[in-house]
Structure formats: structure tokens, C-alpha cells
Design a protein around this motif. Structure first.
Motif, PDB file in Angstrom:
ATOM      1  N   UNK A 230       0.832  -1.207   0.000  1.00 38.64           N
ATOM      2  CA  UNK A 230       0.000   0.000   0.000  1.00 38.64           C
ATOM      3  C   UNK A 230       0.867   1.258   0.000  1.00 38.64           C
ATOM      4  N   UNK A 231       1.945   1.242   0.773  1.00 32.61           N
ATOM      5  CA  UNK A 231       2.838   2.404   0.817  1.00 32.61           C
ATOM      6  C   UNK A 231       3.497   2.634  -0.540  1.00 32.61           C
ATOM      7  N   UNK A 232       3.928   1.570  -1.180  1.00 34.99           N
ATOM      8  CA  UNK A 232       4.551   1.708  -2.499  1.00 34.99           C
ATOM      9  C   UNK A 232       3.559   2.256  -3.522  1.00 34.99           C
ATOM     10  N   UNK A 233       2.333   1.761  -3.485  1.00 34.22           N
ATOM     11  CA  UNK A 233       1.314   2.262  -4.424  1.00 34.22           C
ATOM     12  C   UNK A 233       1.009   3.733  -4.148  1.00 34.22           C
ATOM     13  N   UNK A 234       0.962   4.108  -2.867  1.00 39.55           N
ATOM     14  CA  UNK A 234       0.698   5.506  -2.526  1.00 39.55           C
ATOM     15  C   UNK A 234       1.828   6.403  -3.014  1.00 39.55           C
ATOM     16  N   UNK A 235       3.070   5.956  -2.867  1.00 38.29           N
ATOM     17  CA  UNK A 235       4.204   6.743  -3.352  1.00 38.29           C
ATOM     18  C   UNK A 235       4.175   6.887  -4.868  1.00 38.29           C
ATOM     19  N   UNK A 236       3.851   5.819  -5.565  1.00 41.64           N
ATOM     20  CA  UNK A 236       3.757   5.875  -7.024  1.00 41.64           C
ATOM     21  C   UNK A 236       2.657   6.844  -7.456  1.00 41.64           C
TER      22      UNK A 236
ATOM     23  N   UNK B 226       1.423   9.355  -5.708  1.00 45.59           N
ATOM     24  CA  UNK B 226       1.867  10.703  -5.374  1.00 45.59           C
ATOM     25  C   UNK B 226       2.863  11.236  -6.392  1.00 45.59           C
ATOM     26  N   UNK B 227       3.778  10.395  -6.832  1.00 50.50           N
ATOM     27  CA  UNK B 227       4.762  10.807  -7.835  1.00 50.50           C
ATOM     28  C   UNK B 227       4.074  11.155  -9.153  1.00 50.50           C
ATOM     29  N   UNK B 228       3.084  10.332  -9.538  1.00 51.30           N
ATOM     30  CA  UNK B 228       2.346  10.615 -10.773  1.00 51.30           C
ATOM     31  C   UNK B 228       1.586  11.929 -10.670  1.00 51.30           C
ATOM     32  N   UNK B 229       0.951  12.171  -9.513  1.00 49.59           N
ATOM     33  CA  UNK B 229       0.227  13.428  -9.316  1.00 49.59           C
ATOM     34  C   UNK B 229       1.175  14.627  -9.341  1.00 49.59           C
ATOM     35  N   UNK B 230       2.344  14.470  -8.730  1.00 45.59           N
ATOM     36  CA  UNK B 230       3.327  15.540  -8.719  1.00 45.59           C
ATOM     37  C   UNK B 230       3.792  15.837 -10.142  1.00 45.59           C
ATOM     38  N   UNK B 231       4.081  14.798 -10.919  1.00 43.32           N
ATOM     39  CA  UNK B 231       4.516  15.000 -12.299  1.00 43.32           C
ATOM     40  C   UNK B 231       3.445  15.710 -13.117  1.00 43.32           C
ATOM     41  N   UNK B 232       2.193  15.330 -12.906  1.00 37.06           N
ATOM     42  CA  UNK B 232       1.110  15.991 -13.636  1.00 37.06           C
ATOM     43  C   UNK B 232       0.979  17.446 -13.214  1.00 37.06           C
TER      44      UNK B 232
END
Length: 119
Positions: free
Chosen positions: A38-44, A46-52
Motif C-alpha cells: 500500500x505504501x509503495x502504491x501511494x508513493x507511485x 503521489x509521484x504521478x500526481x506531482x509530475x502531472x
């Protein structure tokens, strides 16, 4: 005899394979493993949202610069207009002195007296 040996070996191999699969699945379903997943999916995510968001901000900045250039062209605003001379105030040191023809000048203060600027 060979038939029994073949089926015995096949059964043993199937049992080992099934046991291995079940143990792997049980390890994936432990609380620690689920939390890590779950933590890994949340980080991924978050990274996608940040990139967008960064991409969106860059697009906005590019379009803003383009629109400012269009407006400057339409309004006839030059890139580097001549700035007016800085304000100067005559400072009278001694009104009784003989140097009244050469007043001294001081520069305008560098700070503003507007106390609402910082709020």
C-alpha cells in the motif's frame, strides 16, 4: 512399475508446486507485506500526481508568457522601456551656510512605509 513411479513423481512435483504457491501467497497477505504494498502504491500515485501538477504548471507558465507577448505586441509595449530617473530629495544640512547654491541630495528610501505589504 514404471507407471507407479511416474505417477508418484508427478504427485510429488504437483505437491511441491502447490505448497510453494500457497506459501508465496500467504507471505503476500501478511500485514507487513500489505502495508508495504500500500505504501509503495501511494508513493507511485503521489509521484504521478506531482509530475502531472508540474507539467500543468509549466504549461500555464508557457501559455502565460505567450499571452503576455501577444498583449505586449498589440499594446505596443517595448521590452526594455526607459525607466525614469530615481527620485531625489534635497537635503538641507544647514540653511545658514554659504553653500546654498549646491544642495546635497539623498536617495529615496529603499523600504516602504506601507505596513500592509507583508500581510
Amino acid at each position: 512399475m514404471f507407471r507407479r513411479t511416474f505417477w508418484f513423481t508427478t504427485g510429488v512435483a504437483a505437491g511441491v508446486w502447490a505448497t510453494t504457491k500457497v506459501n508465496r501467497k500467504l507471505k503476500q497477505l501478511t500485514p507487513e507485506s500489505l502495508a508495504a504494498t500500500a505504501a509503495n502504491k501511494a508513493l507511485e500515485t503521489g509521484q504521478r500526481l506531482k509530475d502531472r501538477a508540474v507539467g500543468f504548471a509549466l504549461d500555464v507558465r508557457d501559455n502565460m508568457a505567450q499571452r503576455e507577448a501577444e498583449l505586449a505586441e498589440v499594446l505596443g509595449i517595448h521590452e526594455n522601456p526607459e525607466l525614469p530617473a530615481p527620485w531625489r530629495h534635497a537635503a538641507v544640512e544647514n540653511h545658514r551656510s554659504d553653500n546654498s547654491s549646491n544642495p546635497k541630495y539623498i536617495e529615496a528610501p529603499m523600504y516602504s512605509y506601507n505596513r500592509n505589504e507583508d500581510h
